[in-house]
Design an enzyme around this catalytic site. Structure first.
Site, PDB file in Angstrom:
ATOM      1  N   ASP A  24       1.597  39.524  -8.156  1.00 18.15           N
ATOM      2  CA  ASP A  24       2.138  40.328  -9.245  1.00 18.15           C
ATOM      3  C   ASP A  24       3.657  40.428  -9.192  1.00 18.15           C
ATOM      4  OD1 ASP A  24      -0.587  40.667  -9.382  1.00 18.15           O
ATOM      5  OD2 ASP A  24      -0.484  42.768  -9.944  1.00 18.15           O
ATOM      6  N   ARG A 104       2.651  54.957  -1.241  1.00 17.35           N
ATOM      7  CA  ARG A 104       3.417  54.836  -2.475  1.00 17.35           C
ATOM      8  C   ARG A 104       4.587  55.821  -2.589  1.00 17.35           C
ATOM      9  NH1 ARG A 104       1.680  50.200  -1.918  1.00 17.35           N
ATOM     10  NH2 ARG A 104       0.101  49.386  -3.361  1.00 17.35           N
ATOM     11  N   ASP A 133      -1.618  53.233  -8.901  1.00 19.62           N
ATOM     12  CA  ASP A 133      -0.289  53.082  -8.310  1.00 19.62           C
ATOM     13  C   ASP A 133       0.829  53.321  -9.304  1.00 19.62           C
ATOM     14  OD1 ASP A 133      -1.083  52.689  -5.722  1.00 19.62           O
ATOM     15  OD2 ASP A 133      -1.076  50.506  -5.831  1.00 19.62           O
ATOM     16  N   SER A 185      -7.067  40.816  -4.404  1.00 16.60           N
ATOM     17  CA  SER A 185      -5.731  41.169  -3.931  1.00 16.60           C
ATOM     18  C   SER A 185      -5.831  42.040  -2.691  1.00 16.60           C
ATOM     19  CB  SER A 185      -4.954  41.904  -5.029  1.00 16.60           C
ATOM     20  OG  SER A 185      -5.564  43.142  -5.326  1.00 16.60           O
TER      21      SER A 185
END
Length: 409
Positions: A24, A104, A133, A185
Site C-alpha cells: 500500500d 498507531r 487504522d 497483508s
C-alpha cells in the site's frame, strides 16, 4: 541531479507519509508524487520489524521520496504504550491484545512531529477506507495538531483491490512483498504480527501453512516443557528468569521463548469500529505470556473488589484503544486509575510452556493478600466458622422473602 532539483522546485506541497515499504505505502508514495505534484517525506517507525526498517528507508528514497526517516522507537513503544495498556488488563472482545491498535498512536505522534519540523502542510497514511487504522491515525493527528491536513489515498484513488495495485507497482518498477499467490497483508511490531486480507477473508479457510513468522506450530514445538519466570515491580514486568531487562528487551526475550513453544496464536472475527466484521489472525507470544503472568500476580496482590472494578473498566478501555482514542481525555483518566491500581502488582510468576499451552506453575508476591492460615482447612487462622451462619442468612433474606411472597411455578 539537476532534473531532480527542478522537479522539487515545481512541487506545490509537502507531505509526510507513514511508510512501511509494503504494497500500500509503496504505491501511495508514487501516487502522491504524481497526483499532488508533492514533495513526499517518508517516515518509518522501527517498533520491532527488524531489517525491514532500513530496507524501507532505502526503498522510499529509490521510489522518489525527498527524505526518509527511520526512527528506533522500540523502547518508547513498549514503555509508554504497550506497558500502560497492559496495566489495564484489557482485551478487545475477549481475545485480542491489540498489537496493531496500540502502535498507531505512537506512529501518528511522530508523523505529526516530523510534519511540524519539516514545515509540511499534510500527512498521509496507507490505511483503507474500510478499516480501523484510518481512524486511529487521524484521531491522534487531530488531537495533537488540530489544523493538520490528512491525505488518505484509499479514500481518493480508483484502485479497487490489491491485484490492481500489484499491476501498478510492476508498471512503475516498484518491488512489493505481496503477490497474487500470497495476497494477505502483514503488520509486524514487537508486540505481535497481524495477518489479514486475501485468502484470509474467508473465515472458514484455515491459515496457509507456513504463514506464521513469530511462533512455531504447536505440534512441531519441543516435546519437553520449558520453565520461565517473569517478575513484576509496581505494575510492570522487569525481569525474565532473574535477568533484569529494559521493556523492549524483555518483550523481545519473551517473544523468543513463547514463540518456540507455539504460544499466542489467535484467529478472530472482530467488530471493526466502522461497523463491519473482519477476520484477523494474530501471533503475540511475548504479550500472551505477559498477560497471563500479570493476571497471576494480580490474583494474589489485588483486592477482590478492586480487581472486579478494574476488569469492568478494562472493557471500555479496550474499546478506546481499539477505536483510536489513545489521546482522548477519557482514556487518560482511565489510565490514571489503572496506574494507581497497578502499584501493588509486584511479584513473580512461574510457567511451564508446552505446545501452545501456558501452564501456571507458581506465583508469589511480597504484597500478597493470600493468607494461608486463614484459608487452610487445618488451621483456625483467626476465622470463626460460626460467623458464616449469620452471613449466609443475611444474604438469603431477600431470597426467603421472595419465596414466601410469590407462588411456585
Amino acid at each position: 541531479m539537476q532534473q531532480r532539483l527542478e522537479r522539487m522546485e515545481k512541487m506545490s506541497m509537502k507531505i509526510v507519509l507513514a511508510y512501511s515499504g509494503g504494497l500500500d505505502t509503496s504505491i501511495i508514495l508514487k501516487w502522491l508524487i504524481e497526483h499532488y505534484s508533492a514533495e513526499v517525506i517518508c517516515f518509518t517507525a522501527d517498533i520491532g520489524q527488524g531489517e525491514e526498517v532500513e530496507e524501507a528507508r532505502l526503498k522510499a528514497l529509490k521510489t522518489g521520496a525527498s527524505k526518509a526517516y527511520a526512527l528506533d522507537l522500540r523502547e518508547e513503544f513498549v514503555r509508554d504504550f504497550v506497558f500502560p495498556m497492559f496495566r489495564s488488563g484489557a482485551l478487545y472482545e475477549g481475545y485480542y491484545l491489540m498489537g496493531t491498535s496500540i502502535a498507531r498512536p505512537l506512529i501518528a505522534k511522530h508523523l505529526v512531529r516530523i510534519a511540524k519540523e519539516e514545515g509540511a502542510e499534510a500527512i498521509a497514511h496507507g490505511a483503507t477506507g474500510k478499516g480501523n487504522d484510518q481512524v486511529r491515525f487521524e484521531l491522534t493527528a487531530y488531537a495533537l495538531e488540530p489544523s493538520i491536513r490528512v491525505i488518505a489515498p484509499w479514500r481518493e484513488w480508483d484502485f479497487v483491490g490489491r491485484p490492481q495495485m500489484i499491476e501498478y507497482a510492476a508498471m512503475h518498477g516498484i518491488p512489493v512483498p505481496v503477490t497474487l499467490e500470497k495476497p494477505y497483508s502483514m503488520d509486524a511490531n514487537l508486540l505481535h504480527i497481524s495477518y489479514e486480507g486475501g485468502v484470509l477473508e474467508d473465515p472458514w479457510a484455515e491459515p496457509p501453512a507456513g504463514m506464521f513468522r513469530l511462533t512455531k506450530d504447536p505440534w512441531d514445538a519441543p516435546n519437553e516443557p520449558e520453565l520461565v519466570e517473569i517478575e513484576f515491580e509496581g505494575g510492570d514486568a522487569v525481569a525474565v528468569n532473574g535477568e533484569r531487562l529494559s521493556p523492549a528487551a524483555l518483550l523481545t526475550k519473551l517473544n523468543a521463548i513463547g514463540g518456540r513453544h507455539g504460544i499466542g496464536r489467535v484467529d478472530l472475527v472482530e467488530n471493526r469500529f466502522v461497523g463491519m466484521k473482519s477476520r484477523g489472525i494474530y501471533e503475540t507470544p511475548g504479550g500472551t505470556l505477559l498477560y497471563h503472568a500479570r493476571r497471576a500476580v494480580e490474583s494474589i496482590a489485588l483486592d477482590r473488589e478492586v480487581l472486579r472494578q478494574r476488569d469492568q473498566l478494562a472493557i471500555k478501555y479496550a474499546e478506546l484503544v481499539y477505536n483510536g482514542f489513545w489521546f482522548a481525555p477519557e482514556r487518560e483518566a482511565l489510565q490514571a486509575y489503572f496506574d494507581h491500581v497497578s502499584r501493588t502488582v509486584t511479584g513473580t510468576v512461574r510457567f511451564k510452556l508446552y505446545k501452545g499451552n501456558v501452564i501456571l506453575a507458581g506465583r508469589r508476591s511480597p504484597l500478597s493478600l493470600y493468607d494461608k492460615s486463614l484459608v487452610s482447612f487445618d488451621e483456625k487462622g483467626g476465622y470463626d466458622q460460626a460467623d458464616a451462619e449469620g452471613f449466609i442468612k443475611l444474604n438469603a433474606l431477600r431470597l426467603r422473602v421472595r419465596a414466601k411472597a410469590q407462588p411456585k411455578d
